[in-house]
Each structure stands twice: as structure tokens, then as C-alpha cells.
Design an enzyme around this catalytic site. Structure first.
Site, PDB file in Angstrom:
ATOM      1  N   HIS A 230       0.828  -1.213   0.000  1.00 62.19           N
ATOM      2  CA  HIS A 230       0.000   0.000   0.000  1.00 62.19           C
ATOM      3  C   HIS A 230       0.862   1.262   0.000  1.00 62.19           C
ATOM      4  O   HIS A 230       2.054   1.241   0.336  1.00 62.19           O
ATOM      5  CB  HIS A 230      -0.906   0.011   1.243  1.00 62.19           C
ATOM      6  CG  HIS A 230      -0.129  -0.029   2.526  1.00 62.19           C
ATOM      7  ND1 HIS A 230       0.460   1.083   3.080  1.00 62.19           N
ATOM      8  CD2 HIS A 230       0.171  -1.054   3.359  1.00 62.19           C
ATOM      9  CE1 HIS A 230       1.087   0.764   4.198  1.00 62.19           C
ATOM     10  NE2 HIS A 230       0.928  -0.541   4.388  1.00 62.19           N
TER      11      HIS A 230
ATOM     12  N   GLU B  71      -2.179  -7.216   7.696  1.00 67.38           N
ATOM     13  CA  GLU B  71      -0.854  -7.134   8.304  1.00 67.38           C
ATOM     14  C   GLU B  71      -0.843  -7.849   9.649  1.00 67.38           C
ATOM     15  O   GLU B  71      -1.890  -8.133  10.243  1.00 67.38           O
ATOM     16  CB  GLU B  71      -0.450  -5.660   8.464  1.00 67.38           C
ATOM     17  CG  GLU B  71       0.935  -5.421   9.053  1.00 67.38           C
ATOM     18  CD  GLU B  71       2.081  -6.054   8.267  1.00 67.38           C
ATOM     19  OE1 GLU B  71       2.178  -7.299   8.309  1.00 67.38           O
ATOM     20  OE2 GLU B  71       2.864  -5.317   7.642  1.00 67.38           O
TER      21      GLU B  71
END
Length: 391
Positions: free
Chosen positions: A195, A271
Site C-alpha cells: 500500500h 498485516e
């Protein structure tokens, strides 16, 4: 109520060891409807290895259909059934990692095992033989039943779409990339996009799935636009899958709009949960939790302070998502918008590298990496941490 599946699996070897393959079928326990078929030629192996690989593939196919399902496994291998049921010890070194792999797919309470005679396992046996026949011809076996649906046996098989991957095509006469070669068909290729930046990124703070879930900063949004333009110019992405966290969803939305594609969310791509370390810098963690940090750096099984997630736990869920997505997108090029740890984990697993390799890779915000997954189970790392589109 949880869905209930039956997994029937088999494997065979023409020589024991010899040319081997496996087959597995997932069906609805209530209706008997065939929901998925999987099979693969695995090269030279023993009957038992092929049977275990069939079990693992069948369980993963069931997980891809519904990770909350209850599963009844039926096989004609007394050895596999008794070992997986815990009644027989697993003594052979080739069997132990496969059994561990099978046990990791579904929680123990949601799976049961039943031995059946060979004549009641004909479907899986047929698939295993089809895979071995395809391997003998130098071809890749392809399912006649799409995941989640039914297609009459003998129906024509759909060809996989073409894939230019992410990089330039190999020159004529050049050796095949990695382990993949033309006779294995088009690989599933995952283009791995970290990202764009968040307010925490330049400060190098722990930012996992247990913190504040920050969105993109202005810099991060600009990075997302740049990578979207680069991927649109290459024209190879056929699907977009993202982590559920906001920074990934925002990055994926920018790219998907540019490519004209929908976005699918996969929870397994989130994550690591860094527990009490969320929002702290490495130096702050070292000052406040020195012993926990030292343990974490020394072992992939150690979790961050305060109920965080170990890298070993992350690897298990990332591998399950990987296998689910390979099954969903065979032969296609898929953009996975995710985070540092999942990307490093996919790269590490593709290379067969040890857990400490996670600390030996650099991944910039909005960088691109790529891994190709071939029909023989091997993977080829094609790209790591490309940032040319940001310069």
C-alpha cells in the site's frame, strides 16, 4: 449452521516411487453435489506421498469454498486415515510435514476421517489417474467442475487466459523462468503491491492490524495514482484482491478504478497484529519491551507484547490465502494489495527461505513484487521491490 462438506482424496504412483499424481473431490454432504475437483501430476513420488498431497489439496479446495465448513474426509488409504486420526504414529520423514500441512487447514474440531473401500473412492482415483496421464503427455490437468458449481463429467475444459505476467516475455529459445516451463501451462501470477504511505510510514512506526487502521496520506494517494498508471500501461492485471485494512483498500480502489476492475477483500492478507507495539518505533519498543523484542527477533514463533501475532501464525494464514487464490485464479495475473509482512512471507515461501529471511528484505511503500505459481507446485520469484513508477 456451518456448511458440511465431504472430501474424497486419493493418490497413486506408477512404480512406487514413480510418476505420481493425486486427485480430490469436494461435495456437499447433504445433496452429494460435486463442488470442486482438484488433481495434479507431482513427478516422481511414492503412493503415500501422493495420497497425502491429495488430502492437502482436497482440504484446501474445501477451505476455498467455505473456511467455516465442517469436513468429513473419506479415503481408501488406511495409513493416512489412521495417522490423521491420531491412532497411528507418523514415522516416515516424508509424511510428517504433509500431515502437519493437512492439520493446519481446518481446526481439529471441524474435521473427521473415515476409511472407505477403494470401489467407493472411484471419483478421486479417476482424477489422480487423469493427472498422471496429463503429466505423461506433458500437459497440465484442468478441472471439469468449476469451484462451487457443477459441470457434467466429460464437458469441454476451458482454456486458461493468456498471461504476460508483469515483466517482459522471455526471448525465444531462452530457458523457462524458474521451475515453470511451457508444458506446465500458464502459471497463476500474483503481483504484490504494498500500500501507499500513511502518516505512520515515514516515521517507521509499527502499524499492523491491531492499531488505529490509518488511511493514506497525501503522499500515499499520489503513490497509488502512479502505480495505477504503471499497471494500466502494462495491461496484464486481470483481478484485484486486497487486505481489509483501510490503507490497502484505498490503494486498491485507486488502481481498480484505473483498470476497470472490481476489488475483492481477503482477510488473510491483513498485516501482522503487533499487539502493544502498535504505533511505536523500533527504538521505543526496544526501550519498553527489550526482552520481548529480543525473543521476537530470535524466533518466528514469538509474538509481540500484549497478545500480538507471531510471524509463524501470519505465515499459516497467508499460505492458506495463497492457496485459495491460486485455486480461484488459475493461470491468471492477480494484483494483491497488502502489507510488508504478507508480501515478504509470500516471497520467503516461494524461495523456500528460512523465517529470518523476513528481516533481510526491503519493501518500499507502493512497491511491486511478483511471484508465479506453476502447476507442479513450484514457484518463481519474478520481481522484488520495484519502485521505478514512483521516480
Amino acid at each position: 449452521m456451518a456448511r458440511r462438506f465431504v472430501v474424497e482424496a486419493d493418490g497413486g504412483s506408477r512404480g512406487n516411487p514413480g510418476p505420481a499424481g493425486y486427485g480430490a473431490v469436494v461435495s456437499d454432504a447433504e445433496t452429494g453435489e460435486t463442488l470442486a475437483e482438484v488433481a495434479e501430476y507431482i513427478g516422481t513420488a511414492t503412493n503415500n506421498v501422493a495420497e497425502y498431497k491429495g488430502l492437502v489439496a482436497g482440504l484446501r479446495a474445501a477451505y476455498a469454498l467455505d473456511p467455516e465448513a465442517e469436513v468429513r474426509v473419506r479415503m481408501d488409504s488406511k495409513l493416512v486415515i489412521e495417522q490423521m486420526s491420531g491412532r497411528w504414529k507418523i514415522k516416515h520423514p516424508d509424511m510428517r510435514p504433509l500431515a502437519t500441512e493437512a492439520k493446519a487447514v481446518f481446526p481439529a474440531g471441524r474435521i473427521s476421517y473415515e476409511w472407505i473401500p477403494r470401489e467407493r473412492n472411484k471419483h478421486a482415483d479417476r482424477l489422480a489417474n487423469e493427472a498422471m496421464d496429463a503429466g505423461k503427455r506433458g500437459e497440465q490437468w484442468r478441472p471439469k467442475v468449476p469451484p462451487g458449481g457443477t459441470l457434467a463429467a466429460g464437458a469441454p475444459e476451458a482454456a486458461a487466459p493468456a498471461d504476460d505476467a508483469l515483466a517482459e516475455p522471455a526471448a525465444a529459445g531462452a530457458p523457462a523462468v524458474g521451475w515453470g516451463s511451457a508444458d506446465l501451462g500458464t502459471p497463476a501470477t500474483f503481483v504484490l503491491l504494498r500500500h501507499g504511505e500513511t502518516p505512520l510510514t515515514p516515521e517507521k512506526r509499527f502499524s499492523g492490524s491491531g492499531g488505529t487502521d490509518p488511511g493514506l496520506s497525501p503522499v500515499g494517494r499520489h503513490q497509488a495514482e502512479r502505480v495505477a498508471a504503471a499497471l494500466a500501461a502494462r495491461g496484464t492485471i486481470q483481478a484485484v484482491v486486497t487486505s481489509p485494512l483501510l490503507r490497502c483498500r484505498e490503494t486498491a480502489d485507486v488502481v481498480a478504478r484505473r483498470l476497470g476492475l472490481d476489488v475483492r477483500v481477503d482477510e488473510g492478507l491483513r498485516e501482522t497484529d503487533f499487539g502493544a507495539w502498535e504505533g511505536l518505533t523500533f527504538a521505543e519498543v526496544k526501550e519498553r519491551f527489550p526482552d520481548d523484542l529480543a525473543a521476537w527477533l530470535a524466533s518466528s514463533k514469538a509474538a509481540p507484547t500484549g497478545g500480538g501475532e507471531s510471524f509463524a501464525a501470519v505465515a499459516r494464514r497467508v499460505a492458506l490465502s495463497r492457496d485459495k487464490l491460486i485455486a480461484r485464479y488459475p493461470g491468471r495475473t492477480v494484483l494483491l494489495v497488502t502489507h510488508v509482512t504478507p508480501i515478504k512471507t509470500l516471497v520467503r515461501l516461494a524461495l523456500g527461505a528460512p523465517p529470518e529471511a523476513l528481516f533481510r528484505m526491503e519493501l518500499s511503500a507502493a512497491s511491486l513484487s511478483a511471484v508465479a505459481y506453476y502447476a507442479d507446485g513450484n514457484a518463481s520469484l519474478r520481481l522484488l521491490n520495484e519502485t521505478a513508477h514512483l521516480r
